[in-house]
Design an enzyme around this catalytic site. Structure first.
Site, PDB file in Angstrom:
ATOM      1  N   HIS A 117       0.832  -1.205   0.000  1.00 20.88           N
ATOM      2  CA  HIS A 117       0.000   0.000   0.000  1.00 20.88           C
ATOM      3  C   HIS A 117       0.873   1.264   0.000  1.00 20.88           C
ATOM      4  CE1 HIS A 117      -2.796  -2.876   2.247  1.00 20.88           C
ATOM      5  NE2 HIS A 117      -3.564  -2.487   1.264  1.00 20.88           N
ATOM      6  N   ASP A 138      -4.042  -6.742  -7.695  1.00 21.39           N
ATOM      7  CA  ASP A 138      -5.451  -7.009  -7.991  1.00 21.39           C
ATOM      8  C   ASP A 138      -5.688  -6.600  -9.443  1.00 21.39           C
ATOM      9  OD1 ASP A 138      -6.710  -7.573  -5.124  1.00 21.39           O
ATOM     10  OD2 ASP A 138      -5.210  -6.020  -4.943  1.00 21.39           O
ATOM     11  N   SER A 176      -2.844  -7.963   2.941  1.00 15.16           N
ATOM     12  CA  SER A 176      -3.340  -7.887   4.322  1.00 15.16           C
ATOM     13  C   SER A 176      -3.759  -9.276   4.793  1.00 15.16           C
ATOM     14  CB  SER A 176      -4.537  -6.938   4.397  1.00 15.16           C
ATOM     15  OG  SER A 176      -4.190  -5.679   3.854  1.00 15.16           O
ATOM     16  N   ARG A 177      -4.226 -10.113   3.877  1.00 17.62           N
ATOM     17  CA  ARG A 177      -4.691 -11.456   4.257  1.00 17.62           C
ATOM     18  C   ARG A 177      -3.535 -12.408   4.592  1.00 17.62           C
ATOM     19  NH1 ARG A 177      -9.094 -10.267   0.307  1.00 17.62           N
ATOM     20  NH2 ARG A 177     -11.019 -10.311   1.504  1.00 17.62           N
TER      21      ARG A 177
HETATM   22  P1  AMP Z   1      -6.668  -3.550  -0.339  1.00 17.27           P
HETATM   23  O1  AMP Z   1      -6.420  -2.805   0.931  1.00 17.27           O
HETATM   24  O2  AMP Z   1      -6.268  -4.985  -0.280  1.00 17.27           O
HETATM   25  O3  AMP Z   1      -8.038  -3.313  -0.898  1.00 17.27           O
HETATM   26  O4  AMP Z   1      -5.672  -2.911  -1.399  1.00 17.27           O
HETATM   27  C1  AMP Z   1      -5.665  -1.522  -1.657  1.00 17.27           C
HETATM   28  C2  AMP Z   1      -4.815  -1.263  -2.861  1.00 17.27           C
HETATM   29  O5  AMP Z   1      -3.493  -1.723  -2.611  1.00 17.27           O
HETATM   30  C3  AMP Z   1      -5.304  -1.993  -4.123  1.00 17.27           C
HETATM   31  O6  AMP Z   1      -5.139  -1.130  -5.246  1.00 17.27           O
HETATM   32  C4  AMP Z   1      -4.374  -3.165  -4.196  1.00 17.27           C
HETATM   33  O7  AMP Z   1      -4.190  -3.662  -5.510  1.00 17.27           O
HETATM   34  C5  AMP Z   1      -3.088  -2.556  -3.672  1.00 17.27           C
HETATM   35  N1  AMP Z   1      -2.182  -3.602  -3.175  1.00 17.27           N
HETATM   36  C6  AMP Z   1      -2.444  -4.533  -2.240  1.00 17.27           C
HETATM   37  N2  AMP Z   1      -1.383  -5.350  -2.091  1.00 17.27           N
HETATM   38  C7  AMP Z   1      -0.433  -4.913  -2.967  1.00 17.27           C
HETATM   39  C8  AMP Z   1       0.875  -5.345  -3.302  1.00 17.27           C
HETATM   40  N3  AMP Z   1       1.446  -6.399  -2.715  1.00 17.27           N
HETATM   41  N4  AMP Z   1       1.542  -4.657  -4.248  1.00 17.27           N
HETATM   42  C9  AMP Z   1       0.978  -3.585  -4.859  1.00 17.27           C
HETATM   43  N5  AMP Z   1      -0.248  -3.136  -4.593  1.00 17.27           N
HETATM   44  C10 AMP Z   1      -0.952  -3.789  -3.651  1.00 17.27           C
END
Ligand code: AMP
Length: 294
Positions: free
Chosen positions: A37, A150, A186-187
């Protein structure tokens, strides 16, 4: 840095920033922030003088029986990380404000949402498109930053922004990984040490496919087989291992021969935790350097 919960307050601050001549860049997240993030935040900073991060665990993108109630939450830790990264505004709306009684509007991006995760999580991308549309309308950014982790979500949002004539540049940032190749998520917090070790099969498999492609392999069957050889022996269940067109996300048949670019995407479960990962061969770097892939 200010942390704001109410929609009107965020609108006012973002309008004031725009009136000051600042470009606004936003990073939508569900919190439990990690370095993946924060790399998005850095990218946003490179594009905007007023950086907004939204933290909202969006109920409409979780299906029945999914992990909404136990999704990791750490607002205090998140706020500390974002402050260190020089964020200007953190928007932490509550569910009642985002979805007031009687809300009745949906945002559906057809086609792209039918494949990959959309095939197994039928309402997931409607929830994603709806919440992202709402957040973009509230913040009014010039730039919105998403992760290629994603990949399908990124494509869906790009299409929505284009189709709804939103004047926003959508940026996709390469997947950030731990040193051993595991895509940060996060998971990952749900994984015990043994499952985490087994989960490395995903990035190893994707890496093997990259190097097969680099050696001239163009048969989809062989490239998919390279990924499956790793994932099948390690995962407790496989939702999909798919080769698809990186633009349309249409799956390619196994007998196809791939051209310049190929999306390889995986969703697999390790002791109940569903992990996703992907790579676009011909565009992304391999998840791992060759010598460390086993
Ligand atoms: P989330 O909090 O999982 O909904 O993710 C928020 C944003 O962070 C989304 O645009 C995800 O694609 C991005 N994101 C999550 N994990 C990663 C990662 N390992 N590398 C790059 N972007 C990430």
């Amino acid at each position: 840095m200010v942390v704001v919960q109410d929609i009107a307050g965020v609108r006012d601050l973002c309008s004031a920033a725009r009136a000051d001549g600042k470009r606004v860049a936003v990073v939508p997240t569900m919190g439990a922030l990690h370095e993946g993030h924060l790399v998005l935040v850095d990218r946003a900073r490179s594009k905007g003088q007023f950086v907004v991060v939204t933290i909202f665990v969006n109920p409409t993108q979780f299906g029945p029986g999914e992990d909404l109630s136990r999704y990791p939450r750490d607002l205090e830790g998140d706020v500390a990380k974002l402050e260190q990264r020089g964020v200007d505004l953190v928007f932490t709306p509550n569910v009642g404000d985002m979805y007031p009684n009687g809300h009745a509007t949906t945002v559906h991006v057809s086609g792209l949402t039918e494949h990959l995760c959309g095939a197994q999580r039928p309402s997931h991308f409607d929830g994603v498109a709806l919440i992202v549309a709402k957040l973009l309308n509230i913040v009014g950014p010039s730039t919105a930053v998403f992760g290629r982790k994603d990949y399908q979500q990124l494509r869906v949002i790009r299409r929505m922004v284009r189709d709804l004539d939103m004047p926003i540049e959508v940026l996709g940032v390469p997947t950030v990984r731990d040193a051993d190749g595991l895509a940060k998520s996060s998971r990952n917090a749900y994984l015990g040490p043994k499952e985490r070790e087994r989960a490395l099969a995903i990035s190893r498999g994707l890496t093997a496919a990259h190097y097969a492609f680099g050696s001239g392999e163009r048969r989809v069957d062989e490239l998919l087989g390279a990924v499956e050889a790793f994932v099948k022996v390690s995962a407790d269940a496989i939702d999909y291992v798919t080769a698809a067109d990186p633009e349309t996300l249409e799956p390619l048949p196994r007998h196809a021969i791939c051209s310049e670019r190929l999306l390889l995407a995986v969703a697999a479960r390790f002791a109940g935790t569903r992990l996703i990962d992907n790579t676009v061969i011909g565009e992304d770097s391999p998840p791992l350097a060759r010598e460390s892939r086993r």
